[in-house]
Structure formats: structure tokens, C-alpha cells
Motif scaffolding. Structure first.
Motif, PDB file in Angstrom:
ATOM      1  N   ASN A 128      -5.773  -7.505   0.688  1.00  0.00           N
ATOM      2  CA  ASN A 128      -6.481  -6.528   1.318  1.00  0.00           C
ATOM      3  C   ASN A 128      -5.569  -5.332   1.969  1.00  0.00           C
ATOM      4  OD1 ASN A 128      -9.328  -7.494   1.131  1.00  0.00           O
ATOM      5  ND2 ASN A 128      -8.322  -9.131   2.349  1.00  0.00           N
ATOM      6  N   VAL A 129      -4.379  -5.411   1.649  1.00  0.00           N
ATOM      7  CA  VAL A 129      -3.269  -4.436   2.184  1.00  0.00           C
ATOM      8  C   VAL A 129      -3.938  -3.954   3.575  1.00  0.00           C
ATOM      9  CG1 VAL A 129      -2.296  -2.259   1.504  1.00  0.00           C
ATOM     10  CG2 VAL A 129      -3.334  -3.264  -0.268  1.00  0.00           C
ATOM     11  N   ARG A 130      -3.474  -4.728   4.714  1.00  0.00           N
ATOM     12  CA  ARG A 130      -3.661  -4.522   5.892  1.00  0.00           C
ATOM     13  C   ARG A 130      -3.000  -5.633   6.731  1.00  0.00           C
ATOM     14  NH1 ARG A 130     -10.012  -6.587   6.087  1.00  0.00           N
ATOM     15  NH2 ARG A 130      -9.504  -8.675   6.217  1.00  0.00           N
ATOM     16  N   PHE A 131      -2.588  -5.031   7.794  1.00  0.00           N
ATOM     17  CA  PHE A 131      -1.983  -5.802   8.783  1.00  0.00           C
ATOM     18  C   PHE A 131      -3.106  -6.678   9.780  1.00  0.00           C
ATOM     19  CE2 PHE A 131       1.013  -1.986   8.769  1.00  0.00           C
ATOM     20  CZ  PHE A 131       1.971  -2.797   7.865  1.00  0.00           C
ATOM     21  N   SER A 263       3.605   9.313  17.490  1.00  0.00           N
ATOM     22  CA  SER A 263       2.774   8.800  18.537  1.00  0.00           C
ATOM     23  C   SER A 263       2.183   7.514  18.130  1.00  0.00           C
ATOM     24  CB  SER A 263       1.791   9.844  18.862  1.00  0.00           C
ATOM     25  OG  SER A 263       0.625  10.052  17.885  1.00  0.00           O
ATOM     26  N   PHE A 264       1.764   6.816  19.400  1.00  0.00           N
ATOM     27  CA  PHE A 264       0.740   5.559  18.915  1.00  0.00           C
ATOM     28  C   PHE A 264      -0.311   5.879  17.997  1.00  0.00           C
ATOM     29  CE2 PHE A 264      -1.792   1.931  20.070  1.00  0.00           C
ATOM     30  CZ  PHE A 264      -1.007   0.708  19.438  1.00  0.00           C
ATOM     31  N   GLU A 265      -0.924   6.992  18.320  1.00  0.00           N
ATOM     32  CA  GLU A 265      -2.392   7.415  17.808  1.00  0.00           C
ATOM     33  C   GLU A 265      -2.126   7.604  16.188  1.00  0.00           C
ATOM     34  OE1 GLU A 265      -2.812   7.757  22.006  1.00  0.00           O
ATOM     35  OE2 GLU A 265      -1.258   8.746  20.495  1.00  0.00           O
ATOM     36  N   ASP A 266      -1.181   8.111  15.766  1.00  0.00           N
ATOM     37  CA  ASP A 266      -0.563   8.467  14.424  1.00  0.00           C
ATOM     38  C   ASP A 266      -0.159   7.022  13.809  1.00  0.00           C
ATOM     39  OD1 ASP A 266      -0.850  11.225  14.500  1.00  0.00           O
ATOM     40  OD2 ASP A 266       1.091  11.557  15.249  1.00  0.00           O
ATOM     41  N   PHE A 267       0.156   6.074  14.576  1.00  0.00           N
ATOM     42  CA  PHE A 267       0.614   4.716  13.948  1.00  0.00           C
ATOM     43  C   PHE A 267      -0.589   4.038  13.812  1.00  0.00           C
ATOM     44  CE2 PHE A 267       0.974   0.281  15.731  1.00  0.00           C
ATOM     45  CZ  PHE A 267       1.702  -0.215  14.736  1.00  0.00           C
ATOM     46  N   GLU A 268      -1.685   4.195  14.377  1.00  0.00           N
ATOM     47  CA  GLU A 268      -2.982   3.706  14.305  1.00  0.00           C
ATOM     48  C   GLU A 268      -3.852   4.172  13.158  1.00  0.00           C
ATOM     49  OE1 GLU A 268      -4.799   1.869  18.382  1.00  0.00           O
ATOM     50  OE2 GLU A 268      -4.811   4.093  18.308  1.00  0.00           O
ATOM     51  N   LEU A 269      -3.600   5.370  12.869  1.00  0.00           N
ATOM     52  CA  LEU A 269      -4.031   6.296  11.753  1.00  0.00           C
ATOM     53  C   LEU A 269      -3.540   5.692  10.387  1.00  0.00           C
ATOM     54  CD1 LEU A 269      -5.950   8.507  10.851  1.00  0.00           C
ATOM     55  CD2 LEU A 269      -4.047  10.133  11.217  1.00  0.00           C
ATOM     56  N   ASN A 271      -2.327   2.930   9.850  1.00  0.00           N
ATOM     57  CA  ASN A 271      -2.692   1.560   9.803  1.00  0.00           C
ATOM     58  C   ASN A 271      -4.020   1.614   8.849  1.00  0.00           C
ATOM     59  OD1 ASN A 271      -0.541   0.727  10.905  1.00  0.00           O
ATOM     60  ND2 ASN A 271      -1.387   0.523  13.048  1.00  0.00           N
ATOM     61  N   ARG A 272      -4.931   2.229   9.448  1.00  0.00           N
ATOM     62  CA  ARG A 272      -6.362   2.736   8.980  1.00  0.00           C
ATOM     63  C   ARG A 272      -6.484   3.195   7.507  1.00  0.00           C
ATOM     64  NH1 ARG A 272      -7.309   4.611  14.154  1.00  0.00           N
ATOM     65  NH2 ARG A 272      -7.578   6.658  13.614  1.00  0.00           N
ATOM     66  N   ASN A 273      -5.198   4.015   7.343  1.00  0.00           N
ATOM     67  CA  ASN A 273      -5.001   4.540   5.888  1.00  0.00           C
ATOM     68  C   ASN A 273      -4.168   3.720   4.801  1.00  0.00           C
ATOM     69  OD1 ASN A 273      -6.846   6.541   6.453  1.00  0.00           O
ATOM     70  ND2 ASN A 273      -5.483   7.916   7.266  1.00  0.00           N
ATOM     71  N   LEU A 279      -1.845   2.532  -2.541  1.00  0.00           N
ATOM     72  CA  LEU A 279      -2.209   2.519  -4.100  1.00  0.00           C
ATOM     73  C   LEU A 279      -1.907   4.229  -4.229  1.00  0.00           C
ATOM     74  CD1 LEU A 279      -3.705  -0.109  -3.349  1.00  0.00           C
ATOM     75  CD2 LEU A 279      -5.524   0.712  -4.658  1.00  0.00           C
ATOM     76  N   LYS A 280      -2.046   5.198  -3.734  1.00  0.00           N
ATOM     77  CA  LYS A 280      -1.832   6.536  -4.115  1.00  0.00           C
ATOM     78  C   LYS A 280      -0.152   6.328  -4.290  1.00  0.00           C
ATOM     79  CE  LYS A 280      -1.559  11.343  -2.644  1.00  0.00           C
ATOM     80  NZ  LYS A 280      -0.129  11.769  -3.159  1.00  0.00           N
ATOM     81  N   SER A 281       0.590   5.925  -3.714  1.00  0.00           N
ATOM     82  CA  SER A 281       2.171   5.681  -3.943  1.00  0.00           C
ATOM     83  C   SER A 281       2.356   5.187  -5.009  1.00  0.00           C
ATOM     84  CB  SER A 281       3.024   4.936  -2.747  1.00  0.00           C
ATOM     85  OG  SER A 281       2.829   3.584  -2.881  1.00  0.00           O
ATOM     86  N   LEU A 282       1.414   4.019  -5.498  1.00  0.00           N
ATOM     87  CA  LEU A 282       1.672   3.340  -6.738  1.00  0.00           C
ATOM     88  C   LEU A 282       1.466   4.416  -8.044  1.00  0.00           C
ATOM     89  CD1 LEU A 282      -0.080  -0.053  -5.925  1.00  0.00           C
ATOM     90  CD2 LEU A 282       2.477   0.492  -6.128  1.00  0.00           C
TER      91      LEU A 282
END
Length: 296
Positions: A128-131, A263-269, A271-273, A279-282
Motif C-alpha cells: 500500500n506504499v505507506r508507513f 517542518s513536521f507538518e511537511d513530513f506529515e504531508l 507521508n500522505r502523498n 509511483l510518479k518517480s517510477l
């Protein structure tokens, strides 16, 4: 006539079965081809077409054909192990502070950092490509960022409270002689009051006696506590040491995230993306490969 209807029904059922078998065969062939050609992006599309359509193609959700996709349910661990190669390589650059351990086929633990006493931070869900972060560890990190904005560290209040308690206990140890002298003085006062008390004791004498008894009890309680104070201080110092180490590790983690994401907020963002970005990098890698071939 009834026989003809039965024959037609049999033909219809036969065609339906044939069509469904062809769909299953086509699905497995596409998946086999994608794996054989190392097209991980296509593998992810085949494993979850609905999510792929939503997050990659940005179109109306397409329902997953569970009857087809369930064909590879028993290969989940093997597919995860296969797909992990490129995913972990990507994460090594996108999240340079995370490290992974495959503790059984296709299952990966996440560790934060490569320093001493690093924390186990959860698991990587490859399919599922997620933590899947450990919520206790994650909330600790989240809170540490919030406290940092107030120039505080995660365990600062606990350390200060324990340190104050140790100061109080040390005072009990240091003032043992004074307590003994005060205890003897109070006992002399009680003895004197008792010697002057008759059958009808004045309320003043009674109040004084009660106050002296209370003071004596307080001194005895302090003396009892002082007997174990040294050991308690020692134990508290070990707790403070552990809390300080935890603060240090959290500061390492905060710096790692800030250095990478800002920032921690950008880290969370991020993670969501993660699914869409990976898949875009692939696709980018695939296009880059085509460009190299064209240049050749």
C-alpha cells in the motif's frame, strides 16, 4: 421448447464462465508481464486499480474487481518482498533517516536513525506504499515538536520535578542532626507541660501539647523517609538519565525531519502523498530510461 431454453441457458452460462476465465487469465498475464519486465508501477496498478485511478490518473474512482485481484492474495508476502527493492531504494533518498529490517518475507520493521538506542518506529506497508507508525512513538515525536516551539524538551517537566524531589530528599539527609536536636527539645517541652498538667488541664496547655505532638510526628516521618532517601535519590538519578537520553534521541529525530522536510507538518504531508509521489518517480525513471535509449 423447454429443452431449447435449457440449451440457451447453458450456452449463456458457458459464455459467462469463459468470459470470466479470460478476464482472470488476462489479469494474471498482465501481472506476470509487469513483474517480468520490472514494471513496478504497473504491478501497483493491477493490485489496486481504484486507488491508482484516483491518486495517479485523477479520474473517477474505478471499482476494483475483487474476484480477479483475490487471485494473488496468497502471494502478498512475495509481492511485497519483490516490490520492496525499488521502494526502499526510493525511501533511502526521500527519508534518509529511516532504516528497514525484513523480519519475515515481505514484512519490514522501521527504525528511526542509526544511532545508539534508536527507536523502532513501526512497519513499512509495501503493497500500500505507506508507513504504519507505532502510535505511541509517533505521538511522542509530534509532542516533542510542539514543545520545541515553546523552547521546551519532551521530558523537561518530569526531569525538573524529579530533580526537585531529589533536592528535598538530600535536605532530609543533610539535616539529620538538626532534626534530632529539635526532637529532643520538643520531648523536653512535652515533659515540662505534662509535669504541670493536673486533672483539669487548660485549653492552652492542651493546644500546645497537640502542636508539639504533631511536630514530633512530622520529624519522625522525615526521619523514616531519610533512611531510604539515598537509595531513592539513586533510583531517581537513573530515571533522569533515561529521560535525558530520550530527550537526546528525540532531538536527533527532530533535526533529521527538519533537515529533510523543513517542518513536521511537511513530513506529515509527504507521508500522505507517498503513494502518488513514489509511483510518479517510477514513471519518471521509466521516461528517463526511454530518453537514454533514444539518445543512444
Amino acid at each position: 421448447m423447454a429443452s431449447e431454453k435449457q440449451d440457451n441457458k447453458a450456452v449463456d452460462v458457458s459464455q459467462e464462465i469463459k468470459g470470466r476465465i479470460e478476464t482472470k487469465v488476462k489479469y494474471l498475464q498482465e501481472l506476470d508481464r509487469a513483474i517480468d519486465q520490472h514494471q513496478d508501477r504497473d504491478v501497483y496498478r493491477l493490485l489496486d486499480n481504484q486507488r491508482y485511478a484516483k491518486e495517479i490518473e485523477h479520474r473517477e474512482q474505478q471499482p476494483n474487481d475483487e474476484g480477479v485481484m483475490s487471485l494473488v492474495d496468497d502471494l502478498a508476502d512475495q509481492l511485497s518482498s519483490y516490490l520492496s527493492v525499488n521502494l526502499i531504494k526510493y525511501l533511502g533518498k526521500a527519508y534518509p533517516f529511516f532504516y528497514y529490517e525484513e523480519y519475515q518475507t515481505g514484512h519490514y520493521r522501521i527504525y528511526f536513525g542509526n544511532w545508539w538506542d534508536r527507536r523502532r518506529f513501526g512497519e513499512l506497508d509495501v503493497l500500500n506504499v505507506r508507513f504504519s507508525f507505532d502510535q505511541t512513538e509517533y505521538e511522542m515525536l509530534n509532542k516533542s515538536f510542539a514543545l520545541a516551539r515553546k523552547n521546551k524538551r519532551y521530558n523537561s517537566d518530569r526531569i525538573n520535578k524529579i530533580s526537585s524531589e531529589n533536592d528535598r530528599l538530600q535536605e532530609l539527609i543533610d539535616h539529620q542532626r538538626e532534626r534530632e536536636e529539635k526532637r529532643q527539645h520538643i520531648q523536653e517541652e512535652l515533659k515540662d507541660i505534662n509535669s504541670h498538667s493536673g486533672l483539669f488541664e487548660s485549653s492552652r496547655n492542651r493546644a500546645t501539647r497537640e502542636e508539639l505532638v504533631a511536630q514530633l510526628q512530622k520529624l519522625e516521618d522525615e526521619e523514616t523517609e531519610s533512611r531510604t532517601a539515598a537509595q531513592t535519590i539513586k533510583e531517581n538519578e537513573q530515571v533522569v538519565l533515561a529521560l535525558s537520553k530520550e530527550n537526546t534521541i528525540l532531538s536527533y529525530e527532530q533535526k533529521s525531519i527538519t533537515d529533510t522536510f523543513g517542518s513536521f507538518e511537511d513530513f506529515e504531508l509527504a507521508n500522505r502523498n507517498l503513494y502518488a509521489d513514489y509511483l510518479k518517480s517510477l514513471a519518471d525513471d521509466k521516461d528517463a530510461g526511454k530518453q537514454v535509449n533514444a539518445d543512444d
